[in-house]
Design a protein around this motif. Structure first.
Motif, PDB file in Angstrom:
ATOM      1  N   VAL A 122       0.850  -1.181   0.000  1.00 20.96           N
ATOM      2  CA  VAL A 122       0.000   0.000   0.000  1.00 20.96           C
ATOM      3  C   VAL A 122       0.890   1.236   0.000  1.00 20.96           C
ATOM      4  CG1 VAL A 122      -1.763   1.272   1.297  1.00 20.96           C
ATOM      5  CG2 VAL A 122      -1.817  -1.241   1.236  1.00 20.96           C
ATOM      6  N   MET A 123       0.634   2.121  -0.930  1.00 26.49           N
ATOM      7  CA  MET A 123       1.424   3.343  -1.008  1.00 26.49           C
ATOM      8  C   MET A 123       1.042   4.278   0.140  1.00 26.49           C
ATOM      9  SD  MET A 123       3.394   2.644  -3.476  1.00 26.49           S
ATOM     10  CE  MET A 123       4.276   4.197  -3.384  1.00 26.49           C
ATOM     11  N   HIS A 124       2.079   4.811   0.808  1.00 24.22           N
ATOM     12  CA  HIS A 124       1.896   5.727   1.933  1.00 24.22           C
ATOM     13  C   HIS A 124       0.979   6.876   1.521  1.00 24.22           C
ATOM     14  CE1 HIS A 124       2.990   8.958   4.738  1.00 24.22           C
ATOM     15  NE2 HIS A 124       3.195   7.964   5.595  1.00 24.22           N
ATOM     16  N   GLU A 125       0.130   7.268   2.437  1.00 20.46           N
ATOM     17  CA  GLU A 125      -0.861   8.319   2.171  1.00 20.46           C
ATOM     18  C   GLU A 125      -0.223   9.616   1.662  1.00 20.46           C
ATOM     19  OE1 GLU A 125      -4.542   9.230   1.472  1.00 20.46           O
ATOM     20  OE2 GLU A 125      -4.147   7.366   2.567  1.00 20.46           O
ATOM     21  N   GLY A 126       0.981   9.938   2.118  1.00 23.54           N
ATOM     22  CA  GLY A 126       1.637  11.177   1.718  1.00 23.54           C
ATOM     23  C   GLY A 126       2.374  11.101   0.389  1.00 23.54           C
ATOM     24  N   ALA A 127       2.493   9.910  -0.174  1.00 24.04           N
ATOM     25  CA  ALA A 127       3.237   9.749  -1.436  1.00 24.04           C
ATOM     26  C   ALA A 127       2.365  10.156  -2.618  1.00 24.04           C
ATOM     27  CB  ALA A 127       3.684   8.303  -1.590  1.00 24.04           C
ATOM     28  N   GLU A 128       2.940  10.933  -3.519  1.00 27.01           N
ATOM     29  CA  GLU A 128       2.221  11.280  -4.749  1.00 27.01           C
ATOM     30  C   GLU A 128       2.214  10.073  -5.655  1.00 27.01           C
ATOM     31  OE1 GLU A 128       2.662  14.783  -7.025  1.00 27.01           O
ATOM     32  OE2 GLU A 128       3.305  15.956  -5.282  1.00 27.01           O
TER      33      GLU A 128
END
Length: 160
Positions: A64-70
């Motif tokens: 899961v891509m970190h919430e802050g990553a674009e």
């Protein structure tokens, strides 16, 4: 991401799989230490979190891509999940979201197959089940496929 994966042909017959839901690999699973190496590598990628999958069987671990990553939202299967790795007894196979041309190459070269939902016309080409790595050579190929999913999500290119 115009360059193709340029995968070699997978050696040997395809594993047996189920074609319903859940979609899983039945034969040719990798040894635990090979699958563990793959998991360790996948979850060490920058901005990737190891979470429960929102779309798979209990015990599946999602990239899961970190919430802050674009990110490119077209690369997500559900939520910010770009891939998930299946648990025992389906040890090490995974569902991965890829660009269409890469997904077609994975299937054509024998490294995976379209997800059941793609075959049913309920998801576009790009969602594939990638087979479990059987050995170190397979592991290197599977890492390149997982890396492409990561690249698709982040718009970057992992160093080879």
């Amino acid at each position: 991401m115009t360059q193709t994966l340029n995968l070699p042909q997978r050696v040997g017959p395809r594993p047996k799989t189920t074609h319903g839901l859940p979609h899983s690999q039945v034969t040719q699973h990798g040894l635990n230490h090979i699958v563990d190496q793959m998991r360790d590598w996948a979850f060490a990628l920058p901005d990737v979190e190891n979470q429960h999958s929102l779309a798979s069987v209990p015990g599946a671990r999602a990239m899961v891509m970190h919430e802050g990553a674009e990110c490119n939202h077209d690369a997500f299967m559900i939520g910010r999940e770009i891939a998930h790795i299946h648990p025992h007894p389906d040890n090490g196979s995974m569902h991965v979201q890829l660009p269409k041309d890469d997904a077609l190459e994975v299937v054509e070269k024998g490294w995976g197959e379209h997800h059941t939902l793609v075959d049913l016309g309920r998801r576009p080409v790009g969602l594939v089940m990638v087979y479990s790595p059987r050995d170190e050579a397979d592991l290197a190929i599977i890492k390149s496929i997982l890396g492409r999913s990561y690249d698709y999500a982040t718009g970057t290119r992992l160093a080879a």
